[in-house]
Design a protein around this motif. Structure first.
Motif, PDB file in Angstrom:
ATOM      1  N   TYR A  85       0.822  -1.215   0.000  1.00 34.17           N
ATOM      2  CA  TYR A  85       0.000   0.000   0.000  1.00 34.17           C
ATOM      3  C   TYR A  85       0.856   1.266   0.000  1.00 34.17           C
ATOM      4  O   TYR A  85       0.321   2.377   0.059  1.00 34.17           O
ATOM      5  CB  TYR A  85      -0.932   0.011   1.216  1.00 34.17           C
ATOM      6  N   LYS A  86       2.177   1.096  -0.070  1.00 31.00           N
ATOM      7  CA  LYS A  86       3.076   2.251  -0.053  1.00 31.00           C
ATOM      8  C   LYS A  86       3.049   2.981  -1.390  1.00 31.00           C
ATOM      9  O   LYS A  86       2.489   2.502  -2.381  1.00 31.00           O
ATOM     10  CB  LYS A  86       4.503   1.802   0.284  1.00 31.00           C
ATOM     11  N   LYS A  87       3.682   4.147  -1.418  1.00 28.76           N
ATOM     12  CA  LYS A  87       3.623   5.014  -2.588  1.00 28.76           C
ATOM     13  C   LYS A  87       4.134   4.324  -3.848  1.00 28.76           C
ATOM     14  O   LYS A  87       3.571   4.499  -4.937  1.00 28.76           O
ATOM     15  CB  LYS A  87       4.413   6.301  -2.351  1.00 28.76           C
ATOM     16  N   SER A  88       5.195   3.544  -3.739  1.00 26.89           N
ATOM     17  CA  SER A  88       5.740   2.874  -4.921  1.00 26.89           C
ATOM     18  C   SER A  88       4.709   1.960  -5.566  1.00 26.89           C
ATOM     19  O   SER A  88       4.595   1.897  -6.801  1.00 26.89           O
ATOM     20  CB  SER A  88       6.990   2.076  -4.543  1.00 26.89           C
ATOM     21  N   TYR A  89       3.926   1.264  -4.751  1.00 26.40           N
ATOM     22  CA  TYR A  89       2.882   0.392  -5.277  1.00 26.40           C
ATOM     23  C   TYR A  89       1.681   1.200  -5.745  1.00 26.40           C
ATOM     24  O   TYR A  89       1.014   0.828  -6.727  1.00 26.40           O
ATOM     25  CB  TYR A  89       2.462  -0.637  -4.224  1.00 26.40           C
ATOM     26  N   ARG A  90       1.390   2.303  -5.063  1.00 27.72           N
ATOM     27  CA  ARG A  90       0.286   3.158  -5.504  1.00 27.72           C
ATOM     28  C   ARG A  90       0.588   3.766  -6.871  1.00 27.72           C
ATOM     29  O   ARG A  90      -0.317   3.958  -7.690  1.00 27.72           O
ATOM     30  CB  ARG A  90       0.002   4.250  -4.469  1.00 27.72           C
ATOM     31  N   ASP A  91       1.850   4.049  -7.128  1.00 26.32           N
ATOM     32  CA  ASP A  91       2.243   4.573  -8.437  1.00 26.32           C
ATOM     33  C   ASP A  91       2.029   3.528  -9.532  1.00 26.32           C
ATOM     34  O   ASP A  91       1.651   3.860 -10.665  1.00 26.32           O
ATOM     35  CB  ASP A  91       3.709   5.015  -8.416  1.00 26.32           C
ATOM     36  N   ILE A  92       2.268   2.259  -9.205  1.00 23.29           N
ATOM     37  CA  ILE A  92       2.016   1.179 -10.159  1.00 23.29           C
ATOM     38  C   ILE A  92       0.524   1.109 -10.480  1.00 23.29           C
ATOM     39  O   ILE A  92       0.128   0.936 -11.644  1.00 23.29           O
ATOM     40  CB  ILE A  92       2.505  -0.167  -9.595  1.00 23.29           C
ATOM     41  N   VAL A  93      -0.291   1.258  -9.452  1.00 20.94           N
ATOM     42  CA  VAL A  93      -1.745   1.235  -9.641  1.00 20.94           C
ATOM     43  C   VAL A  93      -2.185   2.356 -10.574  1.00 20.94           C
ATOM     44  O   VAL A  93      -2.993   2.151 -11.490  1.00 20.94           O
ATOM     45  CB  VAL A  93      -2.472   1.355  -8.285  1.00 20.94           C
ATOM     46  N   LYS A  94      -1.640   3.548 -10.369  1.00 23.15           N
ATOM     47  CA  LYS A  94      -2.020   4.694 -11.202  1.00 23.15           C
ATOM     48  C   LYS A  94      -1.588   4.492 -12.651  1.00 23.15           C
ATOM     49  O   LYS A  94      -2.272   4.927 -13.572  1.00 23.15           O
ATOM     50  CB  LYS A  94      -1.389   5.968 -10.649  1.00 23.15           C
ATOM     51  N   ALA A  95      -0.460   3.834 -12.853  1.00 27.55           N
ATOM     52  CA  ALA A  95       0.074   3.651 -14.206  1.00 27.55           C
ATOM     53  C   ALA A  95      -0.779   2.694 -15.034  1.00 27.55           C
ATOM     54  O   ALA A  95      -1.144   3.009 -16.168  1.00 27.55           O
ATOM     55  CB  ALA A  95       1.510   3.162 -14.135  1.00 27.55           C
ATOM     56  N   GLU A  96      -1.078   1.530 -14.499  1.00 28.13           N
ATOM     57  CA  GLU A  96      -1.861   0.543 -15.250  1.00 28.13           C
ATOM     58  C   GLU A  96      -2.535  -0.424 -14.288  1.00 28.13           C
ATOM     59  O   GLU A  96      -2.008  -1.504 -13.993  1.00 28.13           O
ATOM     60  CB  GLU A  96      -0.961  -0.210 -16.231  1.00 28.13           C
ATOM     61  N   PRO A  97      -3.705  -0.054 -13.785  1.00 23.39           N
ATOM     62  CA  PRO A  97      -4.367  -0.884 -12.762  1.00 23.39           C
ATOM     63  C   PRO A  97      -4.839  -2.244 -13.252  1.00 23.39           C
ATOM     64  O   PRO A  97      -4.946  -3.174 -12.464  1.00 23.39           O
ATOM     65  CB  PRO A  97      -5.559  -0.012 -12.333  1.00 23.39           C
TER      66      PRO A  97
END
Length: 203
Positions: A85-97
């Motif tokens: 749930y950290k920012k690095s993983y949230r950025d992955i979600v924003k890129a291509e969920p």
């Protein structure tokens, strides 16, 4: 409504004491650190072989335990954001969920996230927002997935359709997504069965 698909689906959205999925979701571990000595809590870290838990002890606690120990009005412990749930993983979600194997990240990713955002942790608001964003985007892919698996498109366009919409693979779904997908299938089958049934007199 007890036992109906609607009732079961409702339990997936809201923490419920008797919901198995909710119990499993709160079993995920979260990193915590003691802010004060905790008398009689040495059992939380058997490696210390002490009765009491010293200040600045690092622990891995399930979310259900962290909910009791980490509170705004108590300074017993502080908790860290779980890695997925950290920012690095949230950025992955924003890129291509849609390409994320959410089942691998956590089979109860949304349900666990609901509990995590209730803790006084850093980025709780951002985590809540990304959960909403993720579900919204993947629901669109769920509809494409259903169209693909039920052949609601031209047969000769199968391969092109699959590549174009990038359907959400079933083994990539977490428990909530899978339940929505299965309930949608049941609903459509029920409607089709009703529409294809022989007509009956109203009276």
């Amino acid at each position: 409504m007890e036992g109906s698909p609607v009732n079961e689906l409702f339990l997936s959205y809201e923490p419920d004491y008797f919901c198995i999925e909710d119990i499993l979701a709160t079993e995920i571990k979260i990193s915590c650190k003691t802010n004060v000595p905790l008398i009689g809590f040495g059992f939380l870290d058997p490696s210390l072989e002490e009765t009491d838990l010293p200040k600045a002890s690092n622990l891995e606690l399930p979310v259900w335990a962290a909910q009791f120990m980490v509170k705004p009005d108590r300074n017993y412990m502080s908790a860290e954001v779980p890695s997925k749930y950290k920012k690095s993983y949230r950025d992955i979600v924003k890129a291509e969920p849609s390409i994320i194997d959410l089942n691998k990240w956590g089979p109860h990713y949304y349900q666990a996230g609901i509990h995590i955002v209730c803790l006084p942790i850093e980025d709780a608001k951002a985590i809540g927002e990304i959960l909403i964003f993720l579900l919204q985007k993947r629901l669109v892919k769920l509809s494409h997935t259903y169209s693909y698996t039920t052949k609601l498109y031209a047969v000769d366009e199968t391969t092109r359709y699959y590549q174009r919409v990038n359907v959400l693979r079933e083994h990539y779904m977490d428990s909530l997504e899978l339940r929505i997908y299965k309930d949608a299938q049941k609903g459509v089958i029920g409607i089709q069965t009703w529409m294809e049934a022989p007509s009956r007199p109203l009276l």
